[in-house]
Design a protein around this motif. Structure first.
Motif, PDB file in Angstrom:
ATOM      1  N   HIS A   1     -15.480  -7.034  17.145  1.00  0.00           N
ATOM      2  CA  HIS A   1     -15.917  -5.833  18.088  1.00  0.00           C
ATOM      3  C   HIS A   1     -16.537  -6.254  19.899  1.00  0.00           C
ATOM      4  O   HIS A   1     -16.665  -7.348  20.298  1.00  0.00           O
ATOM      5  CB  HIS A   1     -17.173  -6.423  17.371  1.00  0.00           C
ATOM      6  N   HIS A   2     -15.966  -4.793  20.064  1.00  0.00           N
ATOM      7  CA  HIS A   2     -15.708  -5.130  21.749  1.00  0.00           C
ATOM      8  C   HIS A   2     -16.473  -3.618  22.483  1.00  0.00           C
ATOM      9  O   HIS A   2     -16.626  -3.145  22.111  1.00  0.00           O
ATOM     10  CB  HIS A   2     -14.385  -4.785  21.788  1.00  0.00           C
ATOM     11  N   ARG A   3     -17.899  -4.628  22.987  1.00  0.00           N
ATOM     12  CA  ARG A   3     -19.187  -3.723  23.298  1.00  0.00           C
ATOM     13  C   ARG A   3     -18.537  -3.350  24.876  1.00  0.00           C
ATOM     14  O   ARG A   3     -18.801  -4.173  25.764  1.00  0.00           O
ATOM     15  CB  ARG A   3     -20.139  -4.570  23.532  1.00  0.00           C
TER      16      ARG A   3
ATOM     17  N   THR B   1     -23.195  -5.623  14.509  1.00  0.00           N
ATOM     18  CA  THR B   1     -21.608  -5.539  14.492  1.00  0.00           C
ATOM     19  C   THR B   1     -21.308  -7.159  13.804  1.00  0.00           C
ATOM     20  O   THR B   1     -21.641  -7.580  15.783  1.00  0.00           O
ATOM     21  CB  THR B   1     -20.706  -4.935  14.247  1.00  0.00           C
ATOM     22  N   ARG B   2     -20.670  -7.579  13.214  1.00  0.00           N
ATOM     23  CA  ARG B   2     -19.706  -9.261  13.369  1.00  0.00           C
ATOM     24  C   ARG B   2     -18.482  -9.061  13.039  1.00  0.00           C
ATOM     25  O   ARG B   2     -18.592  -8.503  11.836  1.00  0.00           O
ATOM     26  CB  ARG B   2     -20.782 -10.263  12.755  1.00  0.00           C
TER      27      ARG B   2
ATOM     28  N   LEU C   1     -22.168   1.426  23.645  1.00  0.00           N
ATOM     29  CA  LEU C   1     -20.744   1.875  22.927  1.00  0.00           C
ATOM     30  C   LEU C   1     -20.122   0.541  22.627  1.00  0.00           C
ATOM     31  O   LEU C   1     -20.298  -0.388  23.397  1.00  0.00           O
ATOM     32  CB  LEU C   1     -20.438   2.344  25.016  1.00  0.00           C
ATOM     33  N   ALA C   2     -19.541   0.735  21.197  1.00  0.00           N
ATOM     34  CA  ALA C   2     -18.508  -0.206  21.212  1.00  0.00           C
ATOM     35  C   ALA C   2     -17.488  -0.513  21.267  1.00  0.00           C
ATOM     36  O   ALA C   2     -17.245   0.814  19.952  1.00  0.00           O
ATOM     37  CB  ALA C   2     -19.278  -0.909  20.477  1.00  0.00           C
TER      38      ALA C   2
ATOM     39  N   HIS D   1     -14.808   3.925  17.372  1.00  0.00           N
ATOM     40  CA  HIS D   1     -15.228   4.628  18.974  1.00  0.00           C
ATOM     41  C   HIS D   1     -17.028   4.441  18.772  1.00  0.00           C
ATOM     42  O   HIS D   1     -17.112   5.910  17.508  1.00  0.00           O
ATOM     43  CB  HIS D   1     -14.589   5.518  19.777  1.00  0.00           C
ATOM     44  N   VAL D   2     -17.917   4.015  18.726  1.00  0.00           N
ATOM     45  CA  VAL D   2     -19.126   3.760  17.634  1.00  0.00           C
ATOM     46  C   VAL D   2     -19.999   3.858  19.506  1.00  0.00           C
ATOM     47  O   VAL D   2     -20.212   3.472  20.152  1.00  0.00           O
ATOM     48  CB  VAL D   2     -19.813   2.494  16.895  1.00  0.00           C
ATOM     49  N   ARG D   3     -20.487   5.518  19.585  1.00  0.00           N
ATOM     50  CA  ARG D   3     -22.023   5.339  20.460  1.00  0.00           C
ATOM     51  C   ARG D   3     -23.822   4.960  19.840  1.00  0.00           C
ATOM     52  O   ARG D   3     -23.819   6.170  18.612  1.00  0.00           O
ATOM     53  CB  ARG D   3     -21.882   6.725  20.738  1.00  0.00           C
ATOM     54  N   ALA D   4     -24.636   4.772  20.376  1.00  0.00           N
ATOM     55  CA  ALA D   4     -25.769   4.278  19.775  1.00  0.00           C
ATOM     56  C   ALA D   4     -26.737   5.669  19.822  1.00  0.00           C
ATOM     57  O   ALA D   4     -26.743   5.643  21.436  1.00  0.00           O
ATOM     58  CB  ALA D   4     -26.322   3.055  19.906  1.00  0.00           C
ATOM     59  N   VAL D   5     -27.048   6.166  18.883  1.00  0.00           N
ATOM     60  CA  VAL D   5     -27.646   7.705  18.990  1.00  0.00           C
ATOM     61  C   VAL D   5     -28.965   7.319  19.386  1.00  0.00           C
ATOM     62  O   VAL D   5     -29.579   6.601  18.589  1.00  0.00           O
ATOM     63  CB  VAL D   5     -26.597   9.080  17.805  1.00  0.00           C
ATOM     64  N   ALA D   6     -29.989   7.706  20.566  1.00  0.00           N
ATOM     65  CA  ALA D   6     -30.943   7.520  20.487  1.00  0.00           C
ATOM     66  C   ALA D   6     -31.380   7.833  19.099  1.00  0.00           C
ATOM     67  O   ALA D   6     -31.370   9.204  18.777  1.00  0.00           O
ATOM     68  CB  ALA D   6     -31.416   7.737  21.698  1.00  0.00           C
TER      69      ALA D   6
END
Length: 368
Positions: free
Chosen positions: A145-147, A217-218, A152-153, A200-205
């Motif tokens: 898990h690379h932030r 995520t761990r 964005l991760a 690729h995951v972006r945190a949506v508001a």
């Protein structure tokens, strides 16, 4: 049939929230046991399922467009243990809810149109489910898990068994942090022998899932992954040059496709445009540019809306348009619904035939 559904939906749409509340009330009255199939926190889910269902019902007169999508949805819903009786119950609840809100406008013609449309949709989904000959879902373990930034991760998941997806497709995922809340993510790599998938995951508001994926995520979390979906994989029969356009985390499926082309030896001239509001949105550009330096068949153009620096300035659709025309290319567009609409409109206006432009359905931001 579809025209009647669209016309009657226009009367109901301003009261969509009330319709959703009525639909779920009727659904759980008819089938209380169905409640376990839905998230504990149901209200946010209401804004997703019903609009998607109505979106499909209004397009039953487009079988070429809808049939593959419905077959994929049918296969995907096997992970819930959905049976034919569940489809019948959903239909009863949906038509009952629309009838209650339409009141006197619920005529025999309208009732027949909604019933016929739902019958077509459910039959195609059931056929898709019956044709599914693989597992209903797979398990995968988070191995990295690379932030990249606060929102964005990049998350790497080791599938415990091979998942038969193709570069450009997406998978539904469920995580231990948000049980019974499934979201769609596209692998950023084509299938690998070791079963590793990179997302690729972006945190949506305001999103229910993506912020948890980015922040919580761990390593060693176990995910469930549904069957592959989507229509972006390359047409193996075409020999036309390629135009691939990505916005934000839409870079993931585009990167998977480009990587697959590299494995195949770059058989087609390929132009990749990657756009974002700021430079952080172009996180995939360095790896794509490095590949382009080794691949004479590949060009990569970054586009930034603010503080462009060395990138081209502007929305990615406008930048693509400036480099056109693209009348002789196969085109794939991946990104948010707004980005896809703007880019497709720009391309069509410039003369690209619409039937050569492919993108996934514009239902909602998949990873919210």
């Amino acid at each position: 049939m579809a025209a009647v559904v669209r016309e009657s939906w226009a009367l109901v749409e301003p009261r969509a929230h009330e319709l959703a509340t009525t639909f779920y009330r009727l659904l759980f009255e008819h089938a209380p046991q169905a409640r376990t199939l839905f998230p504990v926190d149901l209200p946010p889910h209401r804004s997703r399922l019903l609009p998607a269902l109505v979106h499909v019902l209004q397009r039953v007169d487009r079988p070429r467009e809808l049939s593959p999508i419905l077959a994929q949805l049918g296969r995907d819903h096997r992970k819930f243990g959905i049976a034919a009786t569940h489809y019948e119950t959903v239909g009863v609840a949906l038509l009952g809810a629309v009838e209650q809100l339409l009141g006197a406008a619920w005529t025999a013609e309208v009732a027949d149109a909604w019933a016929a449309a739902y019958s077509v949709v459910s039959a195609r989904m059931l056929a898709g489910a019956a044709a599914g000959n693989g597992p209903a879902s797979w398990l995968g373990r988070v191995v990295d898990h690379h932030r990249l930034s606060w929102d964005l991760a990049v998350i790497s998941v080791q599938a415990l068994e091979p998942i038969p997806y193709r570069a450009g497709q997406y998978l539904s995922i469920e995580t231990p942090h948000r049980p019974r809340l499934w979201r769609y993510l596209s692998p950023a790599n084509p299938p690998r022998p070791d079963g590793l998938l990179q997302f690729h995951v972006r945190a949506v508001a305001g999103g229910l899932v993506s912020p948890a994926l980015v922040a919580h995520t761990r390593v060693d979390d176990v995910w469930r992954l549904g069957p592959p979906m989507g229509g972006l994989p390359l047409d193996a029969e075409s020999r036309r040059d390629l135009l691939l356009v990505a916005g934000g985390t839409g870079a993931a499926p585009i990167k998977a496709i480009v990587t697959q082309l590299a494995v195949q030896g770059g058989p087609r001239r390929t132009h990749v445009f990657v756009g974002g509001r700021t430079w952080i949105d172009l996180y995939a550009v360095p790896s794509l540019t490095a590949l382009a330096h080794r691949s004479p068949w590949l060009d990569v153009v970054p586009a930034v809306e603010h503080n462009a620096g060395e990138a081209e300035h502007g929305a990615v659709g406008d930048v693509v348009g400036r480099h056109g025309p693209w009348t002789d290319h196969d085109v794939i567009v991946a990104g948010s619904p707004d980005m896809i609409r703007a880019t497709v409109a720009r391309l069509v206006t410039a003369g690209t035939p619409p039937d050569r432009i492919r993108h996934d359905p514009l239902l909602t931001d998949r990873a919210a």
